[in-house]
Design a protein around this motif. Sequence first.
Motif, short mmCIF file in Angstrom:
data_model
loop_
_atom_site.label_atom_id
_atom_site.label_comp_id
_atom_site.label_asym_id
_atom_site.label_seq_id
_atom_site.Cartn_x
_atom_site.Cartn_y
_atom_site.Cartn_z
N ASP A 248 4.51 -12.57 1.70
CA ASP A 248 5.36 -11.38 1.65
C ASP A 248 4.51 -10.12 1.48
OD1 ASP A 248 7.43 -9.59 1.40
OD2 ASP A 248 7.94 -10.17 -0.66
N GLY A 249 4.40 -9.33 2.54
CA GLY A 249 3.59 -8.12 2.51
C GLY A 249 4.12 -7.06 1.56
N LEU A 250 5.42 -7.10 1.24
CA LEU A 250 6.00 -6.18 0.26
C LEU A 250 5.38 -6.43 -1.11
CD1 LEU A 250 8.24 -4.01 -0.25
CD2 LEU A 250 9.77 -5.92 -0.80
N THR A 251 5.25 -7.70 -1.48
CA THR A 251 4.65 -8.07 -2.76
C THR A 251 3.15 -7.83 -2.76
OG1 THR A 251 6.36 -9.73 -3.16
CG2 THR A 251 4.32 -9.97 -4.40
N VAL A 252 2.47 -8.19 -1.66
CA VAL A 252 1.02 -8.00 -1.58
C VAL A 252 0.66 -6.54 -1.81
CG1 VAL A 252 -0.97 -8.06 -0.03
CG2 VAL A 252 0.59 -10.00 -0.11
N TRP A 253 1.40 -5.64 -1.18
CA TRP A 253 1.10 -4.22 -1.34
C TRP A 253 1.22 -3.79 -2.81
CZ3 TRP A 253 -1.50 -0.50 0.49
CH2 TRP A 253 -1.24 0.83 0.12
N GLN A 254 2.20 -4.29 -3.50
CA GLN A 254 2.40 -3.95 -4.91
C GLN A 254 1.29 -4.49 -5.79
OE1 GLN A 254 6.29 -5.63 -5.54
NE2 GLN A 254 7.35 -3.99 -4.42
N LYS A 255 0.64 -5.58 -5.36
CA LYS A 255 -0.39 -6.23 -6.18
C LYS A 255 -1.80 -5.72 -5.89
CE LYS A 255 2.59 -8.88 -8.21
NZ LYS A 255 2.91 -8.70 -9.66
N LEU A 256 -1.99 -5.01 -4.78
CA LEU A 256 -3.32 -4.47 -4.49
C LEU A 256 -3.70 -3.41 -5.53
CD1 LEU A 256 -3.20 -4.02 -0.60
CD2 LEU A 256 -4.53 -5.72 -1.87
N SER A 257 -4.99 -3.30 -5.79
CA SER A 257 -5.46 -2.32 -6.77
C SER A 257 -5.19 -0.91 -6.26
CB SER A 257 -6.96 -2.49 -7.01
OG SER A 257 -7.68 -2.15 -5.84
N PRO A 258 -5.00 0.07 -7.17
CA PRO A 258 -4.78 1.46 -6.74
C PRO A 258 -5.89 1.97 -5.83
CG PRO A 258 -4.24 1.22 -9.06
CD PRO A 258 -4.86 -0.08 -8.63
N MET A 259 -7.13 1.56 -6.08
CA MET A 259 -8.24 2.02 -5.26
C MET A 259 -8.12 1.52 -3.82
SD MET A 259 -12.36 1.70 -5.92
CE MET A 259 -12.35 -0.09 -5.89
N THR A 260 -7.75 0.25 -3.67
CA THR A 260 -7.60 -0.31 -2.32
C THR A 260 -6.36 0.25 -1.65
OG1 THR A 260 -8.79 -2.33 -2.91
CG2 THR A 260 -7.30 -2.46 -1.03
N GLN A 261 -5.29 0.44 -2.40
CA GLN A 261 -4.11 1.08 -1.83
C GLN A 261 -4.46 2.46 -1.27
OE1 GLN A 261 -1.10 1.18 -4.90
NE2 GLN A 261 -0.23 -0.78 -4.25
N LYS A 262 -5.24 3.21 -2.04
CA LYS A 262 -5.62 4.56 -1.62
C LYS A 262 -6.41 4.52 -0.32
CE LYS A 262 -7.88 8.79 -3.26
NZ LYS A 262 -8.60 9.43 -4.40
N LYS A 263 -7.31 3.54 -0.19
CA LYS A 263 -8.10 3.42 1.04
C LYS A 263 -7.18 3.20 2.25
CE LYS A 263 -12.43 1.64 -0.94
NZ LYS A 263 -13.28 2.76 -0.48
#
Length: 305
Positions: A127-142
């Motif tokens: 589930d990509g919805l959950t994966v996105w929520q679990k990624l670190s803020p730094m990786t999300q920002k990238k």
Amino acid sequence: MSTLLENNKLSSLFDYFGTTIFSHNNEDINQLPYQLLIKSLATSGVVLLRNFDVNVHTFSTFIENNSDYVTFDPARKPTTKSTAEIQAGDVEMGLHMENGNLPFSPELQWFYCGKAAKEGSETTFCDGLTVWQKLSPMTQKKFLNKKVKYSRDIPWENVKRYLSLELQQPVDRITDEHLEYVNAIIPGQTYTRINDESIHSEYVVSAVIDNVFNTGPCFCNSLMSPSVNYRPPKMTWEDDTEISEFVWTEIKDICEEYTRDHKWQDNDVIIVDNTRVMHGRRKVLDPLRKMFGAQSYLVGGNNVK
């Protein structure tokens, strides 16, 4: 609707996403109401239909009845008007969004199991919805600040078949004008002719997308999947810089943690929200298994009432 709900049981498919609709009376799959199917898909990302009366031909009709229009992988041999048998080697296949590295990505992915494998060959879902929520803020920002680029050469015949399906044109009428048309209408897509046999494709797109049911941003893409029927693409950031090993490790680790396996039974049907849930496959250990698939677009867009 009430009679059908009385004759069918709804339950969770996996521990954190997915829905199973189980038919107690082996109903004709084409009697399943569209809104029940789509509402289940909108809330849970993937739906398993089990114990329904279905074969590859009624599966094809089921897809057509519940789609705006249908497409499928042009590298596969059609089985019916709307389906193709899945023959993608026997190696394990990484998680991916169907056609996530191509300019047109279907909203729905459909699977039908004509004959289940005796061992192995499970389809994987994440589930990509959950994966996105679990990624670190730094990786999300990238991933919010940079898109990714898929680059590769593709045989012209494959490009023609693909565009004929997506543009709904006869394959023998697809020309370079259609390449130019797609370049113009799809942001980030650049087709360039190499020679009579090959086309170079570059596609720049975000790895994080808003899913078709508007449930939130999803890490849904084709970064982790090999290409079985095509040359694997080169994957970089949009500015051609390399994606760091740190980022690769984090997304692979989190996706692995939230990946679930589905063990197929004969006549199982699964529908996937291709804008939210990535899928893959464990190693095929039974060459006699029979799987069929198709891709399509929602009737009237994301009209869930």
